[in-house]
Design a protein around this motif. Structure first.
Motif, PDB file in Angstrom:
ATOM      1  N   MET A  38      -9.077  -1.612  -0.714  1.00  0.00           N
ATOM      2  CA  MET A  38      -8.570  -0.541  -1.576  1.00  0.00           C
ATOM      3  C   MET A  38      -9.642  -0.106  -2.574  1.00  0.00           C
ATOM      4  SD  MET A  38      -4.637  -1.757  -2.435  1.00  0.00           S
ATOM      5  CE  MET A  38      -4.437  -0.541  -3.745  1.00  0.00           C
ATOM      6  N   ALA A  39     -10.204  -1.082  -3.299  1.00  0.00           N
ATOM      7  CA  ALA A  39     -11.194  -0.770  -4.335  1.00  0.00           C
ATOM      8  C   ALA A  39     -12.437  -0.101  -3.752  1.00  0.00           C
ATOM      9  CB  ALA A  39     -11.586  -2.045  -5.087  1.00  0.00           C
ATOM     10  N   LEU A  98      -0.640   3.815  -2.170  1.00  0.00           N
ATOM     11  CA  LEU A  98      -0.613   2.642  -3.044  1.00  0.00           C
ATOM     12  C   LEU A  98      -1.569   2.828  -4.209  1.00  0.00           C
ATOM     13  CD1 LEU A  98      -1.084  -0.065  -0.257  1.00  0.00           C
ATOM     14  CD2 LEU A  98       1.084   0.470  -1.395  1.00  0.00           C
ATOM     15  N   ASP A  99      -1.347   2.049  -5.261  1.00  0.00           N
ATOM     16  CA  ASP A  99      -2.330   1.977  -6.343  1.00  0.00           C
ATOM     17  C   ASP A  99      -2.200   0.615  -7.011  1.00  0.00           C
ATOM     18  OD1 ASP A  99      -4.410   2.694  -7.976  1.00  0.00           O
ATOM     19  OD2 ASP A  99      -3.455   4.528  -8.732  1.00  0.00           O
ATOM     20  N   PHE A 100      -3.198   0.280  -7.805  1.00  0.00           N
ATOM     21  CA  PHE A 100      -3.173  -0.990  -8.528  1.00  0.00           C
ATOM     22  C   PHE A 100      -2.236  -0.896  -9.724  1.00  0.00           C
ATOM     23  CE2 PHE A 100      -7.422  -1.257  -6.495  1.00  0.00           C
ATOM     24  CZ  PHE A 100      -7.231  -2.433  -5.798  1.00  0.00           C
ATOM     25  N   SER A 101      -1.549  -1.989 -10.024  1.00  0.00           N
ATOM     26  CA  SER A 101      -0.671  -2.032 -11.194  1.00  0.00           C
ATOM     27  C   SER A 101      -1.446  -2.410 -12.452  1.00  0.00           C
ATOM     28  CB  SER A 101       0.455  -3.045 -10.971  1.00  0.00           C
ATOM     29  OG  SER A 101      -0.084  -4.355 -10.865  1.00  0.00           O
ATOM     30  N   VAL A 102      -2.714  -2.755 -12.282  1.00  0.00           N
ATOM     31  CA  VAL A 102      -3.568  -3.164 -13.396  1.00  0.00           C
ATOM     32  C   VAL A 102      -4.616  -2.086 -13.631  1.00  0.00           C
ATOM     33  CG1 VAL A 102      -5.150  -4.938 -14.262  1.00  0.00           C
ATOM     34  CG2 VAL A 102      -3.235  -5.588 -12.783  1.00  0.00           C
ATOM     35  N   PRO A 103      -4.673  -1.497 -14.818  1.00  0.00           N
ATOM     36  CA  PRO A 103      -5.666  -0.454 -15.089  1.00  0.00           C
ATOM     37  C   PRO A 103      -7.096  -0.952 -14.869  1.00  0.00           C
ATOM     38  CG  PRO A 103      -4.071  -0.610 -16.875  1.00  0.00           C
ATOM     39  CD  PRO A 103      -3.830  -1.782 -15.986  1.00  0.00           C
TER      40      PRO A 103
END
Length: 387
Positions: A327-328, A372-377
């Motif tokens: 993802m990153a 999707l995305d990360f829940s952590v900024p």
């Protein structure tokens, strides 16, 4: 500068010295509390935001406001795998016992305690201590189905609170960890309360997917709640959150130093507190310069990497780490699931269980169908720094 006078508070859930940029949310909560006690229609709130945006801080602040306005306050955090029944039983019992001491509410509250005895028995909840003189009441909160039993108890708490001239507010952190059945039961109970016009409110806090989950659980959930977004602070509020505590301690910060912090943190409250704290301890003072801010950035990043970010990656399996690395590697989100699968040279179907597991751990969330995305900024940046 003197570390004993460091005004910043980078701890988890710690109230920052300057609670900037959240006035509208707090005002909405106060209006709901006042209206509830006055017997007027009031909507509960569900605070939605990523990690480190200050949702827990806001929950605590709303609890203080509610207490000032005459509501009894209960606060719980939903851990993974814990049932709602076990989670809120002690709080309901505490509230019922408190209300049973008010003459005008005693009869209703005592009946509520009888219902709680049934509830504890049917859901196999151990009772610490004995409610002397309180016997179970057949047919009250004893079906074993939370969607039937919880509304009965909420109504009794609401009626007892009303009789006592009070109200009750239930604060639940990490709502995303509730099961679908428990979330549905909670919504049903609040719907019943709303229909009966009783002074009971819920303020929940969780990751952004809660609005969708609540809507899927019960279609009327969107009308029961306000869903304020708790995101990054706007530049002016972010600057205020850093500058004002420094000034209150008799120091100053150069404008260019403030601009650097606001820009690099992107306004996320926890990062502002972490950097502010490191910068204060490193600076010679009494003015914090651009060089002070820039120099402390490396140390701040190291602290975030070893703490805020690292504790989250440590919860993942090797397969899950590969997933979030993919993802990153695609840049900044949201990320199409199809692109993640292609980057991993896998099919979307084969990655389904891994995706579901990471979502259940609260590391990622579905922003839209297939995305999707990360829940952590700033987590993607952290992953890319790890190589």
């Amino acid at each position: 500068m003197d570390p004993f006078r460091n005004p910043f508070a980078p701890g988890a859930g710690s109230r920052p010295p300057e609670l900037a940029g959240r006035d509208l949310i707090l005002e909405s909560a106060k209006i709901a509390c006042v209206r509830a006690v006055k017997g007027r229609s009031a909507r509960s709130l569900m605070l939605l935001g990523l990690r480190g945006t200050g949702k827990t801080v806001l929950l605590n602040e709303i609890g203080r406001i509610a207490e000032q306005e005459g509501l009894l306050v209960s606060k719980v955090e939903s851990p993974e795998g814990e049932s709602l029944a076990r989670l809120i039983y002690p709080e309901m019992r505490k509230v019922m016992r408190s209300l049973s001491g008010v003459e005008a509410a005693k009869q209703i509250a005592t009946r509520g305690l009888r219902g709680l005895r049934n509830f504890a028995s049917i859901f196999k909840i151990e009772i610490a201590g004995v409610d002397v003189g309180v016997e179970p009441e057949s047919g009250l909160a004893d079906t074993g189905d939370l969607q039937y039993d919880l509304p009965d108890l909420f109504v009794l708490i609401g009626k007892a609170s009303q009789a006592a001239g009070r109200g009750w507010i239930l604060l639940i952190d990490e709502v995303q960890y509730l099961s679908d059945a428990d979330l549905s039961a909670l919504i049903v109970a609040l719907h019943r309360i709303s229909q009966d016009g009783l002074p009971v409110l819920l303020v929940g806090a969780g990751l952004p997917q809660i609005a969708r989950l609540a809507g899927e659980a019960k279609s009327y959930a969107e009308r029961l709640f306000q869903y304020p977004a708790v995101g990054a602070l706007d530049p002016a509020s972010a600057a205020q959150a850093v500058r004002n505590p420094i000034i209150e301690e008799g120091a100053t910060i150069a404008p260019e130093a403030l601009e650097l912090i606001v820009e690099r943190t992107k306004g996320y409250p926890f990062f502002l507190q972490e950097w502010g704290s490191v910068m204060w301890n490193d600076a010679g003072g009494p003015e914090i310069t651009f060089a002070d801010a820039d120099h402390s950035y490396t140390e701040t990043l190291a602290l975030l990497d070893e703490g805020f970010f690292r504790v989250r990656i440590d919860r993942l399996t090797k397969a899950e780490i590969q997933f979030v690395k993919a993802m990153a590697g695609l840049g900044n989100g949201p990320y199409a699931m199809a692109d993640v699968a292609q980057a991993m040279e896998r099919t979307q179907k084969s990655l389904g269980p891994t995706r579901a597991s990471i979502i259940s751990k609260g590391m990622i969330y579905s922003t839209d169908h297939g995305y999707l995305d990360f829940s952590v900024p700033l987590f993607a940046e952290y992953m890319r720094r790890q190589g």
